[in-house]
Scaffold this active site. Structure first.
Site, short mmCIF file in Angstrom:
data_model
loop_
_atom_site.label_atom_id
_atom_site.label_comp_id
_atom_site.label_asym_id
_atom_site.label_seq_id
_atom_site.Cartn_x
_atom_site.Cartn_y
_atom_site.Cartn_z
N HIS A 11 0.68 -1.21 0.05
CA HIS A 11 -0.06 -0.12 0.04
C HIS A 11 0.83 1.72 -0.27
O HIS A 11 0.20 2.76 -0.04
CB HIS A 11 -0.98 -0.13 1.36
CG HIS A 11 0.22 0.14 2.83
ND1 HIS A 11 0.26 -0.80 3.37
CD2 HIS A 11 0.07 1.13 3.16
CE1 HIS A 11 0.68 -0.42 4.77
NE2 HIS A 11 0.95 0.66 4.26
C1 UD1 Z 1 -2.30 5.52 5.99
C2 UD1 Z 1 -0.34 5.82 6.27
C3 UD1 Z 1 0.18 5.16 6.58
C4 UD1 Z 1 0.08 3.30 7.27
C5 UD1 Z 1 -2.24 3.18 6.18
C6 UD1 Z 1 -2.29 2.27 6.94
C7 UD1 Z 1 -0.69 8.90 6.11
C8 UD1 Z 1 0.27 9.91 5.48
N1 UD1 Z 1 -0.64 7.37 5.62
O1 UD1 Z 1 -1.71 4.93 4.23
O2 UD1 Z 1 1.87 5.19 6.95
O3 UD1 Z 1 0.70 2.34 6.66
O4 UD1 Z 1 -2.57 4.20 6.77
O5 UD1 Z 1 -2.94 1.57 6.17
O6 UD1 Z 1 -1.58 8.46 7.16
N2 UD1 Z 1 -9.25 4.73 2.26
C9 UD1 Z 1 -10.98 3.98 1.72
N3 UD1 Z 1 -11.28 4.03 3.34
C10 UD1 Z 1 -10.64 3.91 3.99
C11 UD1 Z 1 -9.41 4.85 3.85
C12 UD1 Z 1 -8.88 5.06 2.80
O7 UD1 Z 1 -11.00 3.50 1.09
O8 UD1 Z 1 -11.25 3.19 5.32
C13 UD1 Z 1 -8.93 5.44 0.84
C14 UD1 Z 1 -9.38 6.65 -0.08
O9 UD1 Z 1 -9.25 6.97 -1.57
C15 UD1 Z 1 -7.74 7.19 0.27
C16 UD1 Z 1 -7.37 6.08 0.08
O10 UD1 Z 1 -7.51 5.07 0.86
O11 UD1 Z 1 -7.60 8.57 -0.25
C17 UD1 Z 1 -5.68 6.78 1.22
O12 UD1 Z 1 -5.54 6.31 2.87
P1 UD1 Z 1 -5.09 7.38 3.78
O13 UD1 Z 1 -5.60 7.13 5.37
O14 UD1 Z 1 -4.91 8.37 2.76
O15 UD1 Z 1 -3.69 7.30 3.72
P2 UD1 Z 1 -3.52 5.06 3.67
O16 UD1 Z 1 -2.96 5.04 2.22
O17 UD1 Z 1 -4.36 4.64 4.03
N1 UDP Z 2 -3.88 -6.25 8.87
C1 UDP Z 2 -5.18 -6.39 9.19
N2 UDP Z 2 -5.68 -6.66 7.83
C2 UDP Z 2 -5.69 -6.61 6.47
C3 UDP Z 2 -3.90 -5.87 6.78
C4 UDP Z 2 -3.19 -5.70 7.25
O1 UDP Z 2 -5.48 -6.58 10.12
O2 UDP Z 2 -6.00 -6.88 5.40
C5 UDP Z 2 -2.88 -5.67 9.92
C6 UDP Z 2 -1.42 -6.33 10.21
O3 UDP Z 2 -1.36 -7.28 10.63
C7 UDP Z 2 -0.60 -4.85 10.65
C8 UDP Z 2 -1.39 -3.77 10.84
O4 UDP Z 2 -2.26 -4.85 10.02
O5 UDP Z 2 -1.17 -5.30 12.45
C9 UDP Z 2 -0.78 -3.45 9.89
O6 UDP Z 2 -0.89 -2.00 9.25
P1 UDP Z 2 -0.97 -1.98 7.75
O7 UDP Z 2 0.12 -2.71 6.94
O8 UDP Z 2 -1.95 -1.50 7.26
O9 UDP Z 2 -0.05 -0.56 7.86
P2 UDP Z 2 1.81 0.08 8.56
O10 UDP Z 2 1.96 -1.25 10.02
O11 UDP Z 2 2.35 -0.65 7.36
O12 UDP Z 2 1.67 1.20 8.68
#
Ligand code: UD1
Ligand code: UDP
Length: 353
Positions: free
Chosen positions: A200
């Protein structure tokens, strides 16, 4: 204060430990950065978290927009509630936004998972880590490299507490429950015979060429070994934009914690760019191939099962072949990744250390 998926695994052990201190009253604020049921609500149920006392309902947007919305709304909350301390988790936009608001309102802030550094300022998370750690009054680090990074940046050592890894606390507590999940057979994976993929990071999925190369490599690998790929919403959108890249792959919606942990624990290997997955696979002794040029979690390489393959897809395929032929390091669990980090944080916060 939490906002995004990885925050929920980190806050749960701290809230549990603090709940045993009768003098501590806790208020859980969710910024709403993540809001889909399978990115937020399911974790509250499975981790036994209370419903958030306040949900700011911020949602998605550009970095500036999202950060600003969180700041505006969190400022109102802090002005009304005037807490003695705010705890923020990890490195997401919600973390840095809340720390900034606290600093301006002179509310002490504690950062859980402080001190991690990738050294890569093109990552939004690295900016969030740098800002949050400069502003924090209490810095709770998961490993010795965190302490060293903070001291190098001029943080007063008296503010640094090496407590271990809170995400591993949640894993330790819920692994027995995860082991009862039937997800492996439900998704038609065979035990020890599949790889788990998560992806992601903007550097991987927002760059169409990188995403294309990655999906081609995953398709090729999946001809030798089944891959299961729970798709993050950011990645789902990019795959939709690109069209047709995932034809041969087993994609599923983001999974709840228990199913995901079950798949992770039984996988032959993981291919990921997630921070949390690098840590969890090290604890579980599952080989991990990280599709990044750097990591803020070097201990997963020096002690654990992780390898950085960068964006070199030939290297990724060669590493999978090595794993399948049985040639991978088993690694060891880093010190203080023992299920008790939340308790150590509670001791400091409640003053009974
Ligand atoms: C965010 C964090 C990242 C973390 C990740 C965990 C920042 C800068 N990034 O990235 O560090 O690793 O979360 O998963 O804070 N969206 C949905 N549903 C949701 C949430 C998001 O559809 O519930 C979609 C939206 O289109 C959004 C995109 O995902 O624009 C990205 O979401 P965002 O929270 O901005 O960043 P992540 O890529 O999720
Ligand atoms: N995770 C989950 N379901 C998924 C993918 C990840 O429960 O489909 C959990 C995973 O076990 C870990 C956490 O989400 O505990 C990691 O989150 P993510 O990869 O979104 O963020 P990051 O750690 O990169 O910030």
């Amino acid at each position: 204060m939490v906002g995004a998926r990885p925050n929920f695994m980190k806050v749960a052990p701290v809230m549990r430990a603090l709940s045993t201190r009768p003098l501590v009253r806790q208020v859980l604020v969710h910024t709403g950065q993540h809001y889909d049921a399978n990115m937020s609500g399911i974790f509250f149920q499975q981790l036994g978290l209370p419903e958030p006392d306040i949900n700011l309902g911020v949602g998605s947007g550009s970095h500036a927009w999202q950060t600003a919305q969180i700041m505006i709304q969190f400022e109102n909350v802090l002005s009304q509630r005037r807490p003695d301390l705010v705890l923020v988790y990890g490195d997401v936009n919600s973390t840095a936004a809340a720390a900034l608001v606290c600093a301006k309102l002179l509310v002490p802030v504690g950062h859980v998972e402080a001190g991690l550094r990738s050294g890569d300022r093109t990552m939004p998370e690295e900016i969030n880590r740098l800002v949050t750690d400069q502003l924090a009054d209490l810095l709770f680090t998961p490993s010795a490299d965190g302490d060293a990074n903070l001291v190098r940046e001029g943080v007063d050592p008296a503010k640094i507490f090496r407590v271990g890894n809170v995400m591993i606390d949640t894993l330790v507590r819920l692994l027995p429950a995860a082991q009862t999940s039937d997800v492996v057979s439900r998704l038609d994976m065979t035990r020890a015979g599949y790889g788990l993929v998560t992806m992601h990071r903007p550097a991987n999925v927002d760059d169409p060429e990188r995403l294309h190369d990655l999906m081609v490599a995953l398709n090729a690998i999946s001809r030798d070994v089944p891959l299961i790929f729970p798709v993050h919403p950011r990645t789902r959108q990019r795959l939709q934009d690109a069209g047709g890249l995932s034809a041969g792959l087993h994609l599923v919606e983001p999974l709840g914690y228990l199913d995901f942990l079950a798949l992770e624990a039984q996988a032959a290997f993981a291919i990921t760019d997630s921070g949390g997955v690098q840590e969890e696979t090290t604890y579980l002794a599952v080989p991990c191939l990280t599709v990044r040029a750097n990591t803020e979690r070097p201990v997963t390489i020096s002690l654990g099962t992780n390898l950085l393959v960068g964006h070199d897809m030939e290297r990724l395929r060669a590493a999978v072949a090595t794993i399948l032929s049985g040639g991978w390091k088993t690694g060891q669990v880093p010190p203080l990744w023992d299920g008790c980090a939340g308790e150590r944080i509670a001791q400091q916060v409640a003053g009974d250390a």
